[in-house]
Design an enzyme around this catalytic site. Structure first.
Site, short mmCIF file in Angstrom:
data_model
loop_
_atom_site.label_atom_id
_atom_site.label_comp_id
_atom_site.label_asym_id
_atom_site.label_seq_id
_atom_site.Cartn_x
_atom_site.Cartn_y
_atom_site.Cartn_z
N ASP A 175 0.84 -1.20 0.00
CA ASP A 175 0.00 0.00 0.00
C ASP A 175 0.87 1.25 0.00
O ASP A 175 1.05 1.92 1.02
CB ASP A 175 -0.91 -0.03 1.24
N MET A 176 1.39 1.58 -1.17
CA MET A 176 2.31 2.71 -1.31
C MET A 176 1.65 3.97 -1.86
O MET A 176 2.23 5.04 -1.82
CB MET A 176 3.49 2.32 -2.22
N LYS A 177 0.47 3.83 -2.41
CA LYS A 177 -0.27 4.98 -2.95
C LYS A 177 0.63 5.88 -3.80
O LYS A 177 0.78 7.08 -3.55
CB LYS A 177 -0.91 5.78 -1.82
N ASP A 192 3.44 10.37 -8.88
CA ASP A 192 4.61 11.16 -9.24
C ASP A 192 4.55 11.37 -10.75
O ASP A 192 3.55 11.03 -11.40
CB ASP A 192 5.89 10.42 -8.83
N ILE A 193 5.63 11.90 -11.32
CA ILE A 193 5.68 12.03 -12.77
C ILE A 193 5.67 10.63 -13.38
O ILE A 193 6.05 9.65 -12.74
CB ILE A 193 6.90 12.83 -13.24
N ASP A 194 5.25 10.53 -14.63
CA ASP A 194 5.04 9.23 -15.26
C ASP A 194 6.25 8.32 -15.18
O ASP A 194 6.14 7.14 -14.84
CB ASP A 194 4.65 9.42 -16.73
N THR A 218 8.80 8.28 -13.11
CA THR A 218 9.09 7.82 -11.76
C THR A 218 8.12 6.73 -11.32
O THR A 218 8.53 5.73 -10.72
CB THR A 218 9.04 9.01 -10.78
N THR A 231 -10.83 6.47 3.11
CA THR A 231 -11.98 6.24 3.99
C THR A 231 -11.94 7.11 5.25
O THR A 231 -12.90 7.14 6.01
CB THR A 231 -12.08 4.75 4.39
#
EC number: 4.1.1.23
Length: 230
Positions: free
Chosen positions: A62-64, A67-69, A71, A117
């Site tokens: 779960d890093m969510k 960033d730019i494409d 990266t 949530t």
């Protein structure tokens, strides 16, 4: 019950590897799927995620990402090599498209995080969005489907409406799950395990009601039983 084990994701939201390892030992074969997020990731949890995957456990990282494409793409390429099962990104169309291209040909399921949530309508307004949470979730679900993502992360309150948009094939992963009578904590849009399944959730993410329980295995088994009843 075994099929529900694949639908229950236990969040290892714990401060140290020692505590996370203890939780995994206590849960044993009752749990086959774990979430590792920021708290544990920055305490050695990424190596632990690899170890769990090598031991046959499924891992929801779960890093969510956002960033730019380039990266995002490079990060996804390396996460594919880790053997993870699921990975979250914020549901921004450009980031999602870059991630989908980077994960092409792998078994990594990319999940689009719609609205957290822990956020209600005022929180969404304060963040600068013109939509209420429900509308924003559905808009982002449509964008995730178009981008070719593997699933959606949303509140189980929105799972039924999201399922109508994305169809039966995509994962609908719902955090903010609280058994009847449990503490909501900082969650604002919560649903019981049984209602989440009835609403169309494919996977339930449960952390505190299990990892903070005095008997973690019994807590997990009770949630699995409630899921199965639905």
């Amino acid at each position: 019950m075994s099929d529900m084990r694949d639908k229950l994701i236990v969040g290892l939201d714990l401060p140290t590897l020692t505590e996370a390892e203890k939780a995994v030992r206590e849960l044993g074969d009752t749990v086959s799927f774990y979430k590792i997020g920021y708290q544990l990731a920055f305490a050695g949890g990424l190596d632990f995620a690899r170890e769990l995957a090598e031991d046959g456990k499924k891992i929801f990282l779960d890093m969510k990402l956002l960033d730019i494409d380039n990266t995002v793409a490079k990060g996804v390429e390396n996460i594919v090599k880790m053997g993870m099962t699921m990975l979250t990104l914020h549901a921004y169309p450009k980031a999602m498209r870059a991630a989908v291209e980077a994960a092409k040909g792998s078994n990594l399921c990319l999940l689009a995080v719609t609205v957290l949530t822990s956020m209600n309508e005022q929180d969404v307004i304060d963040a600068g969005y013109e939509y209420d949470p429900h509308t924003l979730v559905l808009r982002r679900a449509e964008q995730a489907l178009t981008a070719g993502m593997g699933g959606i992360v949303c509140s189980a309150e929105e799972a039924s409406a999201v399922r109508k948009i994305v169809g039966p094939a995509m994962a609908v992963v719902t955090p903010g799950i609280r058994p009847v009578g449990s503490d909501r904590g900082d969650q604002k849009r919560v649903v019981t395990p049984a209602d989440a399944i009835r609403n169309g959730s494919s996977h339930l993410v449960v952390a505190r009601p299990i990892v903070a329980a005095s008997n973690r295995k019994a807590a997990a088994e009770a949630i699995l039983a409630e899921m199965r009843s639905a």
